[in-house]
Design an enzyme around this catalytic site. Sequence first.
Site, PDB file in Angstrom:
ATOM      1  N   LYS A 178       8.609 -19.560   0.874  1.00 20.78           N
ATOM      2  CA  LYS A 178       7.237 -20.955   0.661  1.00 20.78           C
ATOM      3  C   LYS A 178       7.983 -21.727  -0.114  1.00 20.78           C
ATOM      4  O   LYS A 178       8.662 -20.927  -1.642  1.00 20.78           O
ATOM      5  CB  LYS A 178       6.065 -20.616   0.877  1.00 20.78           C
ATOM      6  N   TYR A 213       7.221 -40.761 -27.622  1.00 20.26           N
ATOM      7  CA  TYR A 213       6.546 -41.240 -27.647  1.00 20.26           C
ATOM      8  C   TYR A 213       5.096 -40.933 -28.910  1.00 20.26           C
ATOM      9  O   TYR A 213       4.955 -40.089 -29.006  1.00 20.26           O
ATOM     10  CB  TYR A 213       5.572 -41.639 -26.553  1.00 20.26           C
TER      11      TYR A 213
HETATM   12  C1  LIG Z   1       2.170 -16.644  -1.928  1.00 18.23           C
HETATM   13  C2  LIG Z   1       2.012 -15.409  -1.455  1.00 18.23           C
HETATM   14  C3  LIG Z   1       2.344 -14.047  -1.272  1.00 18.23           C
HETATM   15  C4  LIG Z   1       3.765 -14.257  -2.350  1.00 18.23           C
HETATM   16  O1  LIG Z   1       2.808 -13.392  -3.365  1.00 18.23           O
HETATM   17  P1  LIG Z   1       3.881 -12.740  -5.002  1.00 18.23           P
HETATM   18  O2  LIG Z   1       2.809 -12.342  -6.404  1.00 18.23           O
HETATM   19  O3  LIG Z   1       4.512 -13.950  -5.237  1.00 18.23           O
HETATM   20  O4  LIG Z   1       4.101 -11.968  -4.524  1.00 18.23           O
HETATM   21  C5  LIG Z   1       1.736 -13.062  -0.461  1.00 18.23           C
HETATM   22  N1  LIG Z   1       1.290 -13.560   0.012  1.00 18.23           N
HETATM   23  C6  LIG Z   1       0.802 -14.777   0.180  1.00 18.23           C
HETATM   24  C7  LIG Z   1      -0.661 -14.752   1.688  1.00 18.23           C
HETATM   25  C8  LIG Z   1       0.722 -15.916  -0.190  1.00 18.23           C
HETATM   26  O5  LIG Z   1       0.506 -16.841  -0.004  1.00 18.23           O
END
Ligand SMILES: *Cc1c(COP(=O)(O)O)cnc(C)c1O
Length: 392
Positions: free
Chosen positions: A47, A278
């Site tokens: 994701k 800035y």
């Molecule tokens: C993002 C996510 C993960 C992965 O988590 P990490 O800490 O990056 O391993 C796993 N399960 C769900 C439901 C998530 O939203």
Amino acid sequence: MNPAADRIGRVNTPNAELVVDVAAIRHNVRRLKEWVGPGVQMMTVVKGDGYGHGMVPAARAARAAGAEWLGVATLEEALTVRAAGDTGRLLCWLAVPGQDFAPLVAADVDVTAYTVAELDEIRAAARSVGERARVQLKVDTGLSRGGSTAADWPDLVAAARRAELAGELVVTGIWSHLAASEDQAHPANDAQEKAFLDALDVAEAVGLRPEVRHLANSAGAVLRPSVRFDLVRCGIASYGLDPAPGVTPAGLDLVPAMTARARLAMVKHIDAGAGVSYGHLWVAEEPTTVGLVPVGYADGVPRHGSGALEVAVGGERHPVRGRICMDQFVIDLGADTTAQAGDEVLLFGTGARGEPTAGEWAAWCDTINYEIVTRIGGRFARVVIDSAEGDA
Ligand SMILES: *Cc1c(COP(=O)(O)O)cnc(C)c1O
């Protein structure tokens, strides 16, 4: 061909590049699989554009390393993975009412239901496609984010079982998500594990026999064998990054996959008393040489890093001076530098060439490495390399 037209839209030598080494992702996925052992399936979470690494290259690297599953948040991300040609098991878990599950059912994506209303939408989609939907049920075991409450869970599993018996869907999984997996001593870990086991009992009692039960993210997968169940969902560790400072055992041997680099746009001498960037947050006490780095907060360099970040030039660390701007920031190269305009600046990466890691950037910006790598982007040119190419 019209040479002018050919030049328009062609990438010039970029100001800055995000270099992603897919060999590092493959290595990390393999190491994580070895760490959790046989009998536990690996879901690589891609994701958020593969945590900023590029969703499709990350997905391909994960599959090449043997990830049985990929995980994404949104329906659109799932369809993007399918459009890139991926045909393996794929789970998504974050929809809003009214979204159309039909293309996901048709594309053999496992979808997640948090509520009976969502399950009904999935059932309608399955009927419209004329196929059984693959559904996973999510139970909230104490994060109080997505998923069914314990109170609603009996109704959700009962509705899912009825739909399964009616041939509308198959419940392929039951899962939940941990709140404090990076902190082994946190009482939520025991409580959530217990709540998950109770939820599985409730599902079993109505006749559900899911293929996979899963609870662990990266930190859970690495640190707590009892939460691995049938499958672990590894995001951050797949990209070679620590779920929290000091969590990853050295023996796991993860390699950061992303390097952010730029070229110095300008190098110049400034006098003592010169205010930099800035608001003149920083004023040179002595004469020095400054370098101009041509990326800024529009490219995901956190403005919070003003006066705090470090970068590496020629293997040496140099501090950011003053405010990070939208397109650029200034570093202090020191009075006797030999650095020149055009030289490479390593913003963060593996650390092998003296550069900071994303974790160091996170500490300087009072955030987590997840946010550093997912937000970096903007006008960085994206370059995917395979450092193992040619290997047997
Ligand atoms: C993002 C996510 C993960 C992965 O988590 P990490 O800490 O990056 O391993 C796993 N399960 C769900 C439901 C998530 O939203």
